[in-house]
Design an enzyme around this catalytic site. Structure first.
Site, PDB file in Angstrom:
ATOM      1  N   GLU A   5      10.558 -35.979  20.270  1.00 65.10           N
ATOM      2  CA  GLU A   5      11.133 -36.700  20.452  1.00 65.10           C
ATOM      3  C   GLU A   5      12.646 -36.289  21.300  1.00 65.10           C
ATOM      4  O   GLU A   5      13.176 -36.598  20.851  1.00 65.10           O
ATOM      5  CB  GLU A   5      11.734 -37.453  19.951  1.00 65.10           C
ATOM      6  CG  GLU A   5      10.411 -38.992  19.087  1.00 65.10           C
ATOM      7  CD  GLU A   5      10.209 -39.760  17.902  1.00 65.10           C
ATOM      8  OE1 GLU A   5      11.651 -39.763  17.387  1.00 65.10           O
ATOM      9  OE2 GLU A   5       9.263 -40.146  16.283  1.00 65.10           O
ATOM     10  N   HIS A  49      12.067 -30.051  15.289  1.00 64.08           N
ATOM     11  CA  HIS A  49      12.259 -31.783  15.307  1.00 64.08           C
ATOM     12  C   HIS A  49      13.862 -32.284  14.546  1.00 64.08           C
ATOM     13  O   HIS A  49      14.376 -31.974  13.441  1.00 64.08           O
ATOM     14  CB  HIS A  49      11.441 -31.489  14.062  1.00 64.08           C
ATOM     15  CG  HIS A  49      10.787 -33.317  13.571  1.00 64.08           C
ATOM     16  ND1 HIS A  49       9.647 -33.821  13.809  1.00 64.08           N
ATOM     17  CD2 HIS A  49      11.945 -34.107  13.599  1.00 64.08           C
ATOM     18  CE1 HIS A  49       9.591 -35.459  13.425  1.00 64.08           C
ATOM     19  NE2 HIS A  49      11.257 -35.131  13.132  1.00 64.08           N
ATOM     20  N   GLU A  60       2.428 -39.505  15.837  1.00 64.21           N
ATOM     21  CA  GLU A  60       3.207 -40.243  14.623  1.00 64.21           C
ATOM     22  C   GLU A  60       3.041 -42.290  14.885  1.00 64.21           C
ATOM     23  O   GLU A  60       3.407 -42.425  16.124  1.00 64.21           O
ATOM     24  CB  GLU A  60       4.472 -40.422  14.677  1.00 64.21           C
ATOM     25  CG  GLU A  60       5.715 -38.961  14.087  1.00 64.21           C
ATOM     26  CD  GLU A  60       7.134 -38.988  13.837  1.00 64.21           C
ATOM     27  OE1 GLU A  60       7.718 -39.624  13.951  1.00 64.21           O
ATOM     28  OE2 GLU A  60       7.393 -37.438  14.184  1.00 64.21           O
ATOM     29  N   ASN A  77       4.185 -40.978  20.237  1.00 70.78           N
ATOM     30  CA  ASN A  77       4.640 -41.008  18.761  1.00 70.78           C
ATOM     31  C   ASN A  77       5.165 -42.696  18.980  1.00 70.78           C
ATOM     32  O   ASN A  77       5.322 -42.937  19.921  1.00 70.78           O
ATOM     33  CB  ASN A  77       5.604 -40.831  18.355  1.00 70.78           C
ATOM     34  CG  ASN A  77       5.943 -39.722  17.972  1.00 70.78           C
ATOM     35  OD1 ASN A  77       4.855 -39.059  17.325  1.00 70.78           O
ATOM     36  ND2 ASN A  77       7.378 -38.667  17.715  1.00 70.78           N
ATOM     37  N   ARG A 116       1.069 -32.598  10.626  1.00 67.33           N
ATOM     38  CA  ARG A 116       1.863 -31.643  11.774  1.00 67.33           C
ATOM     39  C   ARG A 116       2.906 -32.247  10.396  1.00 67.33           C
ATOM     40  O   ARG A 116       3.933 -32.717   9.622  1.00 67.33           O
ATOM     41  CB  ARG A 116       1.783 -32.791  12.599  1.00 67.33           C
ATOM     42  CG  ARG A 116       3.229 -33.264  13.367  1.00 67.33           C
ATOM     43  CD  ARG A 116       3.484 -33.639  14.461  1.00 67.33           C
ATOM     44  NE  ARG A 116       4.084 -33.948  15.054  1.00 67.33           N
ATOM     45  CZ  ARG A 116       5.419 -34.805  15.356  1.00 67.33           C
ATOM     46  NH1 ARG A 116       4.982 -35.975  15.024  1.00 67.33           N
ATOM     47  NH2 ARG A 116       6.480 -34.299  16.213  1.00 67.33           N
ATOM     48  N   TYR A 154       6.375 -47.020  17.769  1.00 64.76           N
ATOM     49  CA  TYR A 154       6.568 -47.709  16.686  1.00 64.76           C
ATOM     50  C   TYR A 154       6.218 -49.012  17.077  1.00 64.76           C
ATOM     51  O   TYR A 154       5.499 -49.601  15.840  1.00 64.76           O
ATOM     52  CB  TYR A 154       8.108 -47.324  16.365  1.00 64.76           C
ATOM     53  CG  TYR A 154       8.205 -46.102  14.834  1.00 64.76           C
ATOM     54  CD1 TYR A 154       7.253 -45.439  13.744  1.00 64.76           C
ATOM     55  CD2 TYR A 154       8.062 -44.178  15.785  1.00 64.76           C
ATOM     56  CE1 TYR A 154       7.347 -44.602  13.597  1.00 64.76           C
ATOM     57  CE2 TYR A 154       7.747 -43.392  14.891  1.00 64.76           C
ATOM     58  CZ  TYR A 154       8.197 -43.231  13.838  1.00 64.76           C
ATOM     59  OH  TYR A 154       7.228 -42.314  12.836  1.00 64.76           O
TER      60      TYR A 154
HETATM   61  O1  IFM Z   1      11.501 -40.384  10.936  1.00 65.09           O
HETATM   62  C1  IFM Z   1      11.216 -40.527  11.803  1.00 65.09           C
HETATM   63  C2  IFM Z   1      10.283 -38.890  12.849  1.00 65.09           C
HETATM   64  O2  IFM Z   1      11.899 -38.318  12.107  1.00 65.09           O
HETATM   65  C3  IFM Z   1      10.831 -38.846  14.444  1.00 65.09           C
HETATM   66  N1  IFM Z   1      10.177 -39.993  14.574  1.00 65.09           N
HETATM   67  C4  IFM Z   1      10.298 -41.950  14.362  1.00 65.09           C
HETATM   68  C5  IFM Z   1      10.576 -41.371  12.510  1.00 65.09           C
HETATM   69  C6  IFM Z   1      10.375 -43.154  12.081  1.00 65.09           C
HETATM   70  O3  IFM Z   1      11.920 -43.486  12.550  1.00 65.09           O
END
Ligand code: IFM
Length: 453
Positions: A164, A119, A360, A289, A75, A291
């Site tokens: 995002e 992006h 992600e 995504n 990606r 985290y």
């Molecule tokens: O680096 C970023 C990415 O551009 C978008 N999602 C989160 C990542 C880590 O912060």
């Protein structure tokens, strides 16, 4: 590691401004990030994306690394200011040539290209005309999508429109900590609708240009109330609406979530008749995504001396999440949050939830090249291992997840943090551009190989 379904896509992700550099090459125009990086104090240590990982020139080496890693999907994002330096008008062929070459090289290496069209690098001339606050930007985005698809659609199985949009709205236009650096607080909300409208219009232009499958990528975080109190539950509900529903309900359900906690009705003036029908046109996949989760209270925890003061415009306050390891960024490592979020998406959207790709997931770590030339990033291996196990549990529980693309292939420009947060499987020495695969690279390579036998 348990076995994932046959045909599961194993990949890695990057984004144009974070890796390409070459900001003046082949007719590229300025993006809002070029401008923002020049603003004193905006980026830690004054870093910029001017050179980044020089991927624009070193892409053959990077595709070679991907081939060694054994990924089946990559990606990347297309830089809108390379394709339309002014944000409108005919395509700059030299800009598109780059993605054409990259696409062919990926396919030759047996890697599926998965481009994201936006992006975050909005052409600066469009920002000068209002950026995502202006409805017209959505139409410009659809024009750009058509140009990209006319050139590449014959070889691209899956497109992602936006990455995002929540972050663009909140950090770019709400808080001003990201480009374009506007701190409008709730005044930023029209940018949410205009990005979504851009997604809907771009889907239509992608399909007419022959695109096969189209997705949108959102970032999700389970919203945990900080206590059992009704006030904290309401704070968590408000946060959930903002991060997890605002950019997903319109796409999958054709309606906005309840935003009354923000003093906003379900049909604000900037939403016009017919918009939601465009936005909710059928989608082939949802990019997720993930985290970490978010923990919310109605008021800041007075026991925390460093807590920022409450922002009266927002009906929640983000609290730390104690009891978990943290990444170099300080983000809590909570693999179970990925499973929880995927189950929540399935429960919330049911049949309306298309197949999911994890577009992600990854972590920053304090990676250093040792005297023997190795980078022993055990925290990243633990992070990835935990999240893949949690993902497998979600799949076993019935969530239709088709692939996992880790963030990120290589160290890169981490937005307001500059080069101070390293997310890559490959270490980049930004002074020499030397690439050094980290221990996690070997770990992921072996995992993919074992999964594919
Ligand atoms: O680096 C970023 C990415 O551009 C978008 N999602 C989160 C990542 C880590 O912060």
């Amino acid at each position: 590691m348990p076995q994932f379904p046959a045909g599961f896509a194993w990949g890695a992700a990057t984004a144009a401004y974070q890796i390409e550099g070459a900001v003046a090459a082949d007719g590229r125009g300025d993006s809002v990030w070029d401008t923002f990086c020049r603003r004193p104090g905006a980026i830690r240590d004054g870093h910029t994306g001017d050179v980044a990982a020089d991927h624009y020139h070193r892409w053959p080496e990077d595709v070679g690394l991907m081939a060694r890693l054994g990924i089946t999907a990559y990606r990347f994002s297309v830089a809108w200011p390379r394709v339309q330096p002014q944000g409108h008008g005919p395509a700059n062929d030299r800009g598109l040539d780059f993605y054409d070459r990259l696409t062919d090289a990926l396919l030759a290496a047996g890697i599926t290209p998965v481009p994201t069209l936006f992006h975050w690098d909005l052409p600066q001339p469009l920002e000068d005309q209002g950026g995502w606050l202006a409805r017209d930007t959505a139409y410009r985005f659809a024009d750009y999508a058509a140009l990209a698809a006319r050139r590449l659609a014959d070889r691209i199985p899956l497109w992602i429109t936006l990455n995002e949009p929540f972050v663009v709205t909140t950090m770019g236009y709400g808080l001003g900590t990201h480009a374009p650096g506007q701190a409008l607080m709730l005044g930023a909300l029209p940018t949410a609708h205009h990005q979504l409208l851009g997604h809907g219009l771009a889907m239509a232009s992608l399909r007419s240009a022959g695109a096969r499958q189209v997705a949108i990528t959102n970032n999700y975080a389970p919203a945990w109330p900080a206590s059992d109190s009704p006030a904290d539950a309401a704070a968590a509900g408000a946060y959930d609406a903002l991060q997890n529903r605002l950019f997903t309900d319109p796409v999958l359900l054709g309606a906005y979530p309840d935003l009354s906690a923000f003093g906003i009705g379900n049909s604000p003036g900037y939403v016009r008749d017919g918009d939601l029908a465009l936005i909710s046109a059928p989608l082939d996949a949802l990019g997720v995504n993930y985290y970490s989760p978010a923990r919310l209270s109605a008021l800041p925890d007075s026991a925390l001396p460093d807590s920022p003061p409450p922002d009266s415009a927002l009906p929640f306050h983000r609290e730390p999440i104690p009891g978990y390891p943290v990444t170099a960024f300080g983000w809590p490592v909570v693999p179970a949050g990925l499973r929880e979020m995927l189950l929540l998406l399935r429960e919330r959207y049911g049949q309306a939830l298309p197949p999911v790709y994890i577009t992600e997931n990854g972590c920053s770590a304090d990676d250093v090249v040792a005297a023997d030339g190795t980078v022993d990033d055990q925290p990243r291996i633990r992070y990835l291992d935990g999240h893949l196990r949690a993902l497998h549990e979600a799949i076993t529980a019935g969530v239709d997840v088709r692939g996992y693309l880790t963030w990120s292939l290589i160290d890169n420009f981490e937005w307001a943090e500059g080069y101070n947060q390293r997310f890559g499987l490959v270490h980049i020495d930004f002074a020499t551009q030397q690439r050094t695969p980290k221990a996690s690279f070997g770990w992921y390579r072996d995992l993919i190989a074992a999964q594919r036998t």
